[in-house]
Design an enzyme around this catalytic site. Structure first.
Site, PDB file in Angstrom:
ATOM      1  N   ASP A 140       0.762  -1.245  -0.049  1.00 22.93           N
ATOM      2  CA  ASP A 140      -0.123   0.103   0.146  1.00 22.93           C
ATOM      3  C   ASP A 140       0.657   1.324  -0.043  1.00 22.93           C
ATOM      4  O   ASP A 140       0.296   2.087   0.417  1.00 22.93           O
ATOM      5  CB  ASP A 140      -0.983   0.031   1.323  1.00 22.93           C
ATOM      6  CG  ASP A 140      -1.995  -1.394   1.180  1.00 22.93           C
ATOM      7  OD1 ASP A 140      -2.200  -1.719  -0.009  1.00 22.93           O
ATOM      8  OD2 ASP A 140      -2.181  -1.788   2.387  1.00 22.93           O
ATOM      9  N   LYS A 190       1.792   1.970  -5.274  1.00 23.35           N
ATOM     10  CA  LYS A 190       2.190   1.459  -6.205  1.00 23.35           C
ATOM     11  C   LYS A 190       1.267   1.600  -7.444  1.00 23.35           C
ATOM     12  O   LYS A 190       1.686   1.969  -8.658  1.00 23.35           O
ATOM     13  CB  LYS A 190       2.388  -0.166  -6.317  1.00 23.35           C
ATOM     14  CG  LYS A 190       3.584  -0.535  -5.087  1.00 23.35           C
ATOM     15  CD  LYS A 190       3.470  -2.235  -5.091  1.00 23.35           C
ATOM     16  CE  LYS A 190       2.223  -2.739  -4.375  1.00 23.35           C
ATOM     17  NZ  LYS A 190       2.258  -2.404  -2.878  1.00 23.35           N
ATOM     18  N   GLY A 242      -4.534  -4.675  -3.438  1.00 20.47           N
ATOM     19  CA  GLY A 242      -5.484  -3.544  -3.947  1.00 20.47           C
ATOM     20  C   GLY A 242      -4.877  -2.235  -4.344  1.00 20.47           C
ATOM     21  O   GLY A 242      -4.210  -1.453  -3.486  1.00 20.47           O
ATOM     22  N   HIS A 243      -4.921  -1.763  -5.639  1.00 17.14           N
ATOM     23  CA  HIS A 243      -4.003  -0.908  -6.165  1.00 17.14           C
ATOM     24  C   HIS A 243      -4.939   0.318  -6.720  1.00 17.14           C
ATOM     25  O   HIS A 243      -6.027  -0.047  -7.525  1.00 17.14           O
ATOM     26  CB  HIS A 243      -3.418  -1.424  -7.344  1.00 17.14           C
ATOM     27  CG  HIS A 243      -2.338  -2.294  -6.944  1.00 17.14           C
ATOM     28  ND1 HIS A 243      -1.415  -2.909  -7.810  1.00 17.14           N
ATOM     29  CD2 HIS A 243      -1.961  -2.737  -5.794  1.00 17.14           C
ATOM     30  CE1 HIS A 243      -0.747  -3.829  -7.378  1.00 17.14           C
ATOM     31  NE2 HIS A 243      -0.856  -3.856  -6.004  1.00 17.14           N
ATOM     32  N   GLN A 257       2.043  -6.594  -3.323  1.00 11.65           N
ATOM     33  CA  GLN A 257       2.406  -6.552  -1.883  1.00 11.65           C
ATOM     34  C   GLN A 257       3.708  -5.817  -1.884  1.00 11.65           C
ATOM     35  O   GLN A 257       3.737  -4.937  -2.606  1.00 11.65           O
ATOM     36  CB  GLN A 257       2.383  -8.161  -1.575  1.00 11.65           C
ATOM     37  CG  GLN A 257       1.074  -8.521  -1.336  1.00 11.65           C
ATOM     38  CD  GLN A 257       0.720  -9.157  -2.543  1.00 11.65           C
ATOM     39  OE1 GLN A 257       1.351  -9.824  -3.319  1.00 11.65           O
ATOM     40  NE2 GLN A 257      -0.720  -8.916  -2.479  1.00 11.65           N
TER      41      GLN A 257
HETATM   42  P1  GDP Z   1      -0.781   0.200  -3.453  1.00 14.22           P
HETATM   43  O1  GDP Z   1      -1.257  -1.206  -2.966  1.00 14.22           O
HETATM   44  O2  GDP Z   1       0.536   0.284  -3.362  1.00 14.22           O
HETATM   45  O3  GDP Z   1      -1.212   0.455  -4.893  1.00 14.22           O
HETATM   46  O4  GDP Z   1      -1.548   1.374  -2.757  1.00 14.22           O
HETATM   47  P2  GDP Z   1      -2.994   1.519  -2.166  1.00 14.22           P
HETATM   48  O5  GDP Z   1      -3.979   1.862  -3.537  1.00 14.22           O
HETATM   49  O6  GDP Z   1      -3.379   0.155  -1.630  1.00 14.22           O
HETATM   50  O7  GDP Z   1      -2.948   2.530  -1.110  1.00 14.22           O
HETATM   51  C1  GDP Z   1      -2.279   3.984  -1.455  1.00 14.22           C
HETATM   52  C2  GDP Z   1      -3.367   5.129  -1.203  1.00 14.22           C
HETATM   53  O8  GDP Z   1      -2.904   6.444  -0.889  1.00 14.22           O
HETATM   54  C3  GDP Z   1      -4.349   4.953  -2.299  1.00 14.22           C
HETATM   55  O9  GDP Z   1      -5.530   5.450  -1.735  1.00 14.22           O
HETATM   56  C4  GDP Z   1      -3.840   6.364  -3.193  1.00 14.22           C
HETATM   57  O10 GDP Z   1      -4.693   6.964  -3.737  1.00 14.22           O
HETATM   58  C5  GDP Z   1      -3.252   7.220  -2.148  1.00 14.22           C
HETATM   59  N1  GDP Z   1      -1.899   8.040  -2.568  1.00 14.22           N
HETATM   60  C6  GDP Z   1      -1.045   7.460  -3.236  1.00 14.22           C
HETATM   61  N2  GDP Z   1       0.120   8.462  -3.500  1.00 14.22           N
HETATM   62  C7  GDP Z   1      -0.361   9.337  -2.550  1.00 14.22           C
HETATM   63  C8  GDP Z   1       0.268  10.636  -2.300  1.00 14.22           C
HETATM   64  O11 GDP Z   1       1.362  11.145  -2.645  1.00 14.22           O
HETATM   65  N3  GDP Z   1      -0.516  11.317  -1.291  1.00 14.22           N
HETATM   66  C9  GDP Z   1      -1.539  11.187  -0.858  1.00 14.22           C
HETATM   67  N4  GDP Z   1      -2.063  11.829   0.181  1.00 14.22           N
HETATM   68  N5  GDP Z   1      -2.129   9.878  -1.163  1.00 14.22           N
HETATM   69  C10 GDP Z   1      -1.628   8.964  -2.150  1.00 14.22           C
HETATM   70  P1  IMO Z   2      -1.015  -4.140  -2.136  1.00 12.01           P
HETATM   71  O1  IMO Z   2      -0.558  -4.883  -3.502  1.00 12.01           O
HETATM   72  C1  IMO Z   2      -0.946  -4.643   2.168  1.00 12.01           C
HETATM   73  C2  IMO Z   2      -0.849  -8.849   3.946  1.00 12.01           C
HETATM   74  C3  IMO Z   2      -2.182  -9.107   4.680  1.00 12.01           C
HETATM   75  C4  IMO Z   2      -1.707 -10.133   5.674  1.00 12.01           C
HETATM   76  C5  IMO Z   2      -0.575 -10.800   4.878  1.00 12.01           C
HETATM   77  C6  IMO Z   2      -0.739 -12.181   4.187  1.00 12.01           C
HETATM   78  O2  IMO Z   2      -2.251  -3.641  -2.199  1.00 12.01           O
HETATM   79  O3  IMO Z   2      -0.028  -3.636  -1.357  1.00 12.01           O
HETATM   80  P2  IMO Z   2      -2.584 -12.803   2.266  1.00 12.01           P
HETATM   81  O4  IMO Z   2      -3.879 -12.565   1.898  1.00 12.01           O
HETATM   82  O5  IMO Z   2      -1.603 -12.366   1.206  1.00 12.01           O
HETATM   83  O6  IMO Z   2      -2.129 -14.313   2.359  1.00 12.01           O
HETATM   84  O7  IMO Z   2      -1.928 -11.956   3.469  1.00 12.01           O
HETATM   85  O8  IMO Z   2      -0.048 -10.070   3.690  1.00 12.01           O
HETATM   86  N1  IMO Z   2      -1.368  -8.374   2.533  1.00 12.01           N
HETATM   87  C7  IMO Z   2      -1.011  -7.110   2.111  1.00 12.01           C
HETATM   88  N2  IMO Z   2      -0.896  -5.879   2.784  1.00 12.01           N
HETATM   89  N3  IMO Z   2      -1.022  -4.564   0.954  1.00 12.01           N
HETATM   90  C8  IMO Z   2      -1.162  -5.706  -0.049  1.00 12.01           C
HETATM   91  O9  IMO Z   2      -1.217  -5.597  -1.259  1.00 12.01           O
HETATM   92  C9  IMO Z   2      -1.401  -6.914   0.765  1.00 12.01           C
HETATM   93  N4  IMO Z   2      -1.753  -8.215   0.421  1.00 12.01           N
HETATM   94  C10 IMO Z   2      -1.443  -8.945   1.307  1.00 12.01           C
HETATM   95  O10 IMO Z   2      -2.890  -7.992   5.331  1.00 12.01           O
HETATM   96  O11 IMO Z   2      -0.956  -9.502   6.629  1.00 12.01           O
HETATM   97 MG    MG Z   3      -3.078  -1.555  -1.888  1.00 10.43          MG
END
Ligand code: GDP
Ligand code: IMO
Ligand code: MG
Length: 429
Positions: free
Chosen positions: A13, A16, A40-41, A222
């Site tokens: 998170d 990415k 979850g991207h 991840q």
């Molecule tokens: P990922 O799993 O690495 O793709 O990240 P997620 O989408 O799960 O979580 C990142 C969150 O931060 C999302 O809600 C994005 O919209 C948000 N985000 C990404 N870059 C920035 C940033 O530079 N500033 C802020 N405030 N939010 C950001």
């Molecule tokens: P993105 O791509 C954050 C964590 C789960 C748990 C551990 C194992 O959005 O960054 P699993 O269901 O994979 O067996 O869970 O890994 N986890 C993540 N945490 N971002 C993710 O993906 C994750 N995918 C799995 O919360 O701790």
């Molecule tokens: Mg994510």
């Protein structure tokens, strides 16, 4: 081939999705190479927000998108996601999306086993309960169903029987009824014609792209601290998340994965259980979570928050194979009077410059911080280095020094265009 591989360098998170979408503009193909719908991207473009779990982030810009062989694919979840993003205006056709025929399928019995284990465990992992771990176990155990098996449903009964011989023993152990072989066969036979039009060969797609001189972007899910080998085992996911997996998980030479961009959040978060040395269980942690909107994209769980841990990222830069980083969410730190960075750990008078491999030690080491003066100005939406306050620049420079890698991109809001380029990752290392 001027390719780029994007991986998470903390616990996921990091942003990415945002960075991949931004880079996808200049790539001709985007390839996922591990994980599944545990990811979850989030991608924000103007007033539209897309949340992708299995679909490569390239679909937002209509780029050819490959779900590589290293991904475990829940076909029902994939169809739901296609329906969801299609309703939001994206076009997902076999011209855009290719699913590797040798990718392993996640089945309802994997989700059930994931949940049974989590519920029964005294020490939970805190998984996403998407069946990811059990599906990878079956892959390595050589009894999994693969996408290609949907091409010939007549062969499914024998394969299902083999798989259930293993699963039913486990289910009995948990006091659950046997899996229903007929129901599984029926469900798979029904979904097969909807999935098979997307089947293709990841390695051949990539070979053709290479011959045509196309740019490819590899999308990790991840992050390195969740890597099955290099993460905080056992509190990890069940795949390799390091850059090397981009090659194995898609079928290219390791030489062709290009520049490795590690995505790094300006502070630290984690979802699920496991050690987290800089975690803040106080008002400051709450403030980071509220400003950063730190709730899981997949499960909605509240993310644990803490200060930036330079020890961890210094280590993941090495184990992940990171050439440069994209530093995200700098804006979340706006308004903090003092900002801390963990530079090393201590335990019983002993200094650690890395995260020890022993889970017991990982849980006990204490971070040692250095404090930096914060900034009161807003960095949110900044699109050039010149728009950043001096103390924000100092913070970024100090992070670079401590982790041994340079910032190539800086992100200052969720929106695609609020990104500062310091060094173009497509230009090479
Ligand atoms: P990922 O799993 O690495 O793709 O990240 P997620 O989408 O799960 O979580 C990142 C969150 O931060 C999302 O809600 C994005 O919209 C948000 N985000 C990404 N870059 C920035 C940033 O530079 N500033 C802020 N405030 N939010 C950001
Ligand atoms: P993105 O791509 C954050 C964590 C789960 C748990 C551990 C194992 O959005 O960054 P699993 O269901 O994979 O067996 O869970 O890994 N986890 C993540 N945490 N971002 C993710 O993906 C994750 N995918 C799995 O919360 O701790
Ligand atoms: Mg994510």
């Amino acid at each position: 081939m001027a390719n780029v591989t994007v991986i998470g360098a903390q616990w996921g998170d990091e942003g990415k999705g945002k960075i991949i979408d931004w880079l996808a503009n200049r790539a001709e193909m985007v390839v996922r190479f591990q994980g599944g719908n545990n990811a979850g991207h989030t991608i924000v473009v103007g007033d539209k927000t897309y949340k992708l779990s299995l679909l490569p982030s390239g679909v937002v810009q209509g780029k050819r998108s490959i779900i590589g062989n290293g991904v475990v694919v829940d076909p029902w979840s994939l169809l739901d996601e296609i329906a969801r993003v299609s309703a939001a205006g994206l076009k997902i056709t076999p011209e855009i999306l290719v699913l590797a025929e040798n990718a392993v399928l996640v089945l309802p019995l994997h989700r059930e086993l994931d949940a049974m284990r989590e519920e029964a465990a005294a020490q939970k992992i805190g998984t996403t309960k998407r069946g990811i771990g059990p599906a990878y176990e079956d892959k390595v155990g050589r009894r999994a169903l693969r996408a290609i098996d949907l091409m010939d449903p007549a062969t499914l009964p024998g394969k299902i029987e083999r798989l259930l011989a293993h699963h039913n023993v486990l289910r009995r152990g948990f006091g659950h009824p046997h899996a229903d072989a007929d129901a599984l066969l029926k469900a798979l036979s029904e979904i097969a014609p909807k999935i098979t039009p997307f089947l293709g060969s990841s390695w051949r797609e990539l070979d053709a792209a290479k011959r045509a001189g196309k740019r490819v972007l590899f999308e990790g899910a991840q992050a390195v601290l969740l890597d099955i080998d290099h993460g905080t085992y056992p509190f990890v996911t069940s795949s390799n998340t390091v850059a090397g997996q981009a090659a194995a998980g898609s079928g290219v030479s390791p030489r062709d994965i290009g520049t490795v961009l590690g995505i790094v959040k300006s502070y630290t978060t984690r979802v699920g259980e496991g050690p987290f040395p800089t975690e803040l269980k106080d008002d400051t942690g709450e403030r980071l979570g509220a400003r950063g909107n730190e709730f899981g994209t997949v499960t909605g769980r509240k993310r644990r928050c803490g200060w930036f841990d330079a020890v961890l990222v210094r280590q993941t830069v090495i184990t992940g194979g990171v050439d440069g980083i994209a530093l995200t969410k700098l804006d979340v730190l706006d308004g903090f009077e003092t900002i801390k960075i963990a530079t090393h750990y201590e335990l019983e008078g002993k200094k650690f410059d890395h995260l020890p491999a022993d889970a017991n030690l990982q849980a006990r080491i204490k971070p040692v911080y250095e404090s930096l003066e914060g900034w009161s100005e807003s960095t949110r939406g900044a699109r050039s280095w010149a728009q950043l306050p001096a103390n924000a620049i100092k913070y970024v420079r100090r992070i670079e020094e401590l982790i041994g890698a340079q910032v190539a991109l800086l992100s200052t809001s969720p929106d695609r265009d609020d990104t500062i380029t310091v060094k173009d990752p497509f230009v090479g290392r």
